[in-house]
Design an enzyme around this catalytic site. Structure first.
Site, PDB file in Angstrom:
ATOM      1  N   HIS A  21       0.998  -1.406   0.081  1.00 53.82           N
ATOM      2  CA  HIS A  21       0.189   0.522   0.109  1.00 53.82           C
ATOM      3  C   HIS A  21       1.012   0.756  -0.047  1.00 53.82           C
ATOM      4  O   HIS A  21       2.303   1.295   0.040  1.00 53.82           O
ATOM      5  CB  HIS A  21      -0.522   0.039   0.925  1.00 53.82           C
ATOM      6  CG  HIS A  21      -0.562  -0.179   2.591  1.00 53.82           C
ATOM      7  ND1 HIS A  21       0.633   0.938   3.110  1.00 53.82           N
ATOM      8  CD2 HIS A  21      -0.559  -1.421   3.646  1.00 53.82           C
ATOM      9  CE1 HIS A  21       1.543   0.728   4.304  1.00 53.82           C
ATOM     10  NE2 HIS A  21       0.482  -0.685   4.414  1.00 53.82           N
ATOM     11  N   HIS A  24       3.728   1.454   2.211  1.00 58.80           N
ATOM     12  CA  HIS A  24       5.480   1.366   1.778  1.00 58.80           C
ATOM     13  C   HIS A  24       6.123   2.163   0.902  1.00 58.80           C
ATOM     14  O   HIS A  24       6.907   1.896   0.622  1.00 58.80           O
ATOM     15  CB  HIS A  24       5.124  -0.555   0.888  1.00 58.80           C
ATOM     16  CG  HIS A  24       4.450  -1.310   2.194  1.00 58.80           C
ATOM     17  ND1 HIS A  24       3.023  -1.794   1.836  1.00 58.80           N
ATOM     18  CD2 HIS A  24       4.557  -1.744   3.385  1.00 58.80           C
ATOM     19  CE1 HIS A  24       2.614  -2.212   2.859  1.00 58.80           C
ATOM     20  NE2 HIS A  24       4.457  -3.066   4.326  1.00 58.80           N
ATOM     21  N   CYS A 130       2.772 -11.287  19.371  1.00 63.93           N
ATOM     22  CA  CYS A 130       2.326 -11.037  17.775  1.00 63.93           C
ATOM     23  C   CYS A 130       2.605 -11.794  16.710  1.00 63.93           C
ATOM     24  O   CYS A 130       3.717 -11.350  16.172  1.00 63.93           O
ATOM     25  CB  CYS A 130       2.045  -9.545  17.446  1.00 63.93           C
ATOM     26  SG  CYS A 130       0.843  -8.698  16.257  1.00 63.93           S
ATOM     27  N   CYS A 133       3.097  -8.954  14.125  1.00 69.41           N
ATOM     28  CA  CYS A 133       4.425  -8.249  14.131  1.00 69.41           C
ATOM     29  C   CYS A 133       5.631  -9.150  13.718  1.00 69.41           C
ATOM     30  O   CYS A 133       6.147  -8.394  14.241  1.00 69.41           O
ATOM     31  CB  CYS A 133       4.363  -7.544  15.127  1.00 69.41           C
ATOM     32  SG  CYS A 133       3.261  -5.829  15.905  1.00 69.41           S
ATOM     33  N   CYS A 156      -2.917  -7.211  20.107  1.00 68.64           N
ATOM     34  CA  CYS A 156      -1.553  -6.043  19.778  1.00 68.64           C
ATOM     35  C   CYS A 156      -2.196  -5.012  19.486  1.00 68.64           C
ATOM     36  O   CYS A 156      -3.182  -5.047  18.952  1.00 68.64           O
ATOM     37  CB  CYS A 156      -0.925  -6.474  18.791  1.00 68.64           C
ATOM     38  SG  CYS A 156      -0.648  -6.078  18.029  1.00 68.64           S
ATOM     39  N   HIS A 159      -2.062  -3.723  15.434  1.00 71.67           N
ATOM     40  CA  HIS A 159      -2.557  -4.926  14.734  1.00 71.67           C
ATOM     41  C   HIS A 159      -4.192  -5.279  15.347  1.00 71.67           C
ATOM     42  O   HIS A 159      -5.118  -5.379  14.185  1.00 71.67           O
ATOM     43  CB  HIS A 159      -2.055  -6.704  14.195  1.00 71.67           C
ATOM     44  CG  HIS A 159      -0.690  -6.368  13.265  1.00 71.67           C
ATOM     45  ND1 HIS A 159       0.202  -5.937  13.821  1.00 71.67           N
ATOM     46  CD2 HIS A 159      -0.365  -6.123  12.206  1.00 71.67           C
ATOM     47  CE1 HIS A 159       1.071  -5.882  13.114  1.00 71.67           C
ATOM     48  NE2 HIS A 159       0.428  -6.078  11.839  1.00 71.67           N
ATOM     49  N   LYS A 308      -3.338   4.842  11.796  1.00 72.87           N
ATOM     50  CA  LYS A 308      -2.394   3.829  10.605  1.00 72.87           C
ATOM     51  C   LYS A 308      -2.676   3.204   9.579  1.00 72.87           C
ATOM     52  O   LYS A 308      -3.449   1.924   9.636  1.00 72.87           O
ATOM     53  CB  LYS A 308      -1.433   3.462  11.321  1.00 72.87           C
ATOM     54  CG  LYS A 308      -0.335   2.516  10.673  1.00 72.87           C
ATOM     55  CD  LYS A 308       0.490   2.138  11.118  1.00 72.87           C
ATOM     56  CE  LYS A 308       1.838   0.818  10.263  1.00 72.87           C
ATOM     57  NZ  LYS A 308       2.759  -0.549  10.918  1.00 72.87           N
ATOM     58  N   LYS A 311      -2.898  -3.236   6.123  1.00 69.02           N
ATOM     59  CA  LYS A 311      -4.946  -3.889   4.701  1.00 69.02           C
ATOM     60  C   LYS A 311      -5.067  -4.453   5.913  1.00 69.02           C
ATOM     61  O   LYS A 311      -6.494  -4.889   5.522  1.00 69.02           O
ATOM     62  CB  LYS A 311      -3.561  -4.941   4.499  1.00 69.02           C
ATOM     63  CG  LYS A 311      -2.558  -4.282   3.013  1.00 69.02           C
ATOM     64  CD  LYS A 311      -3.851  -3.784   1.491  1.00 69.02           C
ATOM     65  CE  LYS A 311      -3.082  -3.381   0.442  1.00 69.02           C
ATOM     66  NZ  LYS A 311      -3.651  -3.054  -0.436  1.00 69.02           N
TER      67      LYS A 311
END
Length: 524
Positions: A21, A24, A130, A133, A156, A159, A308, A311
């Site tokens: 996305h 990145h 996690c 992560c 987490c 996430h 943040k 996806k």
């Protein structure tokens, strides 16, 4: 910064559990601009990016898609991750995959050396993990929710997914032995970690005490085999961090000189993984007797709706959604100009569109089109030979130096802002001097020559200075200015001397940033 220095810049290597996305792409573009800038200023530059293909997350994703993990990784690399580099015009020197045999050999050589030197021991790990992560978590790094699908579970914080409780025999790295050495490093090199907010967080974390790090897993087999115990694979982060040295020859007797020439590196990473790069990674290198990185820069997040981009949370925006509407140059410019590098930044289609129209189409693009057209109309396409107005000449030299200083501090947004001072001044200069009025008076022909030559002097400098940021638009502008060869080959610190590498005659220039219809907001 002095020309000719070694400059090695890296992005993180990205997980192939999903497609990329714009978060990145943001890191990729930032590293690429730094690399292009340093190359053009004459530094011995190397730019590295790649993909992280081991670990439990990749194994589970591949299994869920009915594929072997290597097959899944191959597919995602070729159909998603390498195409990303083309989408946003990344000119990387090397692409590494953690499944590359040379990397795996280097990982095994490194971990074997650490064991031989007494830095690794066998133990039992029990605690939270996690998978998203690929990180062991402490209780205070988790959040508990009272409602929703995960009510009552520990999640987490990054996430928002439940963590797992692991208990297994592992091998451990004696990271606690390096606590004081790390604190000494942070104290002696204040710019080792940037920005200041990330540096302060890391120092606080390390000051509270370090625990030894579990560096192997035995509950699955997708990873680099531990050389003395093949029932274990190397912990994915221990494996992944080593890409920065295996890529340039660590572990290969034939590439010793290459490694010495390139290392150490400047690492650009998201702030959420700064701890791996500024704590675990330098501790690993200290244990191996290798130099630590030059710098770890933990940039901020791209936010959508205040969160943040992710996806897993369905807030990821594909880079193609932006480049297909606005072009890759606008993508590169927007994210590095609109967001202070190092801080979080919110993305919106409205802001992107507004900046495109005001700064690129009406600002830089219109400046280029107007000036090229006036030189063609009033002087038959020949750039006049005339004395350059001192104010513009001095400003062009000053913004070159100021931008170079900003790049040295990894303040990319500030470097672009410095260059844009010249864009704004040239637009005002043309408005003030009114060359279209001068052209009507034959007695003022010399002044018209001077105005056109001065404006062209500044525009050529912009083509050179902005080429690391907007390579396509500046290449077209360079051709229109009669440039010979490629604009990126013009020494950046000699941007104001560009005319020596041209024919002296302009060519027709279509709009660098044509006006466009506003795209549908889509996922945003």
């Amino acid at each position: 910064m002095s020309s000719g220095e070694s400059f090695f810049v890296t992005t993180p290597i990205f997980y192939v559990n999903d497609v990329p996305h714009i978060g990145h792409a943001y890191t990729e573009v930032a590293a690429d601009v730094l690399a292009r800038w340093h190359r053009q200023r004459g530094d011995d530059t190397w730019s590295l990016t790649g993909t992280d293909e081991h670990g439990q997350k990749i194994l589970r994703t591949a299994t869920a898609n009915g594929m072997a993990p290597q097959e899944w990784a191959d597919r995602l690399v070729e159909t998603a991750w390498k195409p990303l580099l083309q989408t946003v015009d990344i000119a990387n020197d090397q692409y590494i995959r953690t499944t590359d045999p040379a990397h795996e050999r280097g990982v095994q050589a490194f971990i074997q050396q650490l064991r031989d030197d007494g830095h690794i021991y066998e133990g039992v790990y029990e605690g939270y993990y996690c998978v998203g992560c690929e990180e062991y978590k402490t209780r205070d790094e988790l959040v508990e929710t009272a409602d929703g699908d995960y009510a009552g579970e520990l999640l987490c914080a990054i996430h928002s997914r439940p963590v797992e409780i692991l208990k297994e025999k592992n091998y451990f790295f004696r990271m606690s032995d390096f606590q004081q050495q790390l604190l000494d490093l942070y104290g002696s090199q204040p710019d080792f970690i940037q920005p200041e907010s990330v540096r302060n967080e890391i120092i606080q974390f390390v000051s509270q005490g370090l625990e030894d790090l579990s560096i192997s897993r035995s509950s699955f087999d997708w990873g680099v085999k531990v050389p003395w115990d093949e029932s274990h694979v190397v912990y994915v982060w221990f494996d992944a961090l080593l890409n920065y040295v295996t890529a340039i020859g660590y572990g290969d007797p034939q590439r010793v000189e290459e490694f010495r020439r390139r290392w150490p590196a400047v690492h650009l990473v998201g702030k959420d993984i700064a701890r791996f790069h500024a704590v675990i990674w330098p501790a690993m290198l200290m244990a191996a007797g290798l130099p630590v990185p030059k710098r770890v820069f933990g940039h901020g997040w791209l936010l959508v709706g205040g969160e943040k981009m992710s996806k897993s949370k369905l807030t990821g925006i594909a880079p193609q959604q932006i480049t297909e509407a606005f072009g890759s140059d606008a993508f590169r410019y927007y994210f590095l100009r609109a967001i202070t590098f190092g801080q979080d930044g919110s993305f919106s289609w409205e802001d992107l569109s507004a900046r495109y129209q005001a700064e690129l189409a009406n600002g830089f693009g219109n400046l280029a089109s107007r000036l090229i057209a006036m030189i063609a109309r009033y002087r038959g396409g020949a750039i006049p030979e005339a004395e350059i107005d001192a104010e513009i000449a001095e400003l062009a030299a000053r913004v070159t130096a100021d931008a170079d200083d900003a790049v040295g501090r990894v303040e990319i947004h500030q470097a672009i802002a410095h260059v844009w001072r010249l864009v704004d001044r040239l637009n005002l200069y043309i408005t003030e001097q009114e060359p279209w009025v001068l052209a009507k008076d034959a007695a003022r022909a010399r002044r018209l020559d001077q105005v056109l030559a001065t404006a062209a002097h500044g525009l050529g400098a912009l083509a050179v200075l902005l080429s690391p940021v907007m390579p396509k638009a500046t290449a077209r502008l360079w051709t229109a200015l009669g440039g010979e060869g490629a604009v990126q080959d013009v020494p950046l610190l000699q941007a104001t001397e560009w005319k020596a590498q041209t024919t002296g005659s302009v060519q027709a220039l279509e709009a660098l940033f044509p006006r466009i219809e506003e795209p549908e907001a889509g996922a945003a």
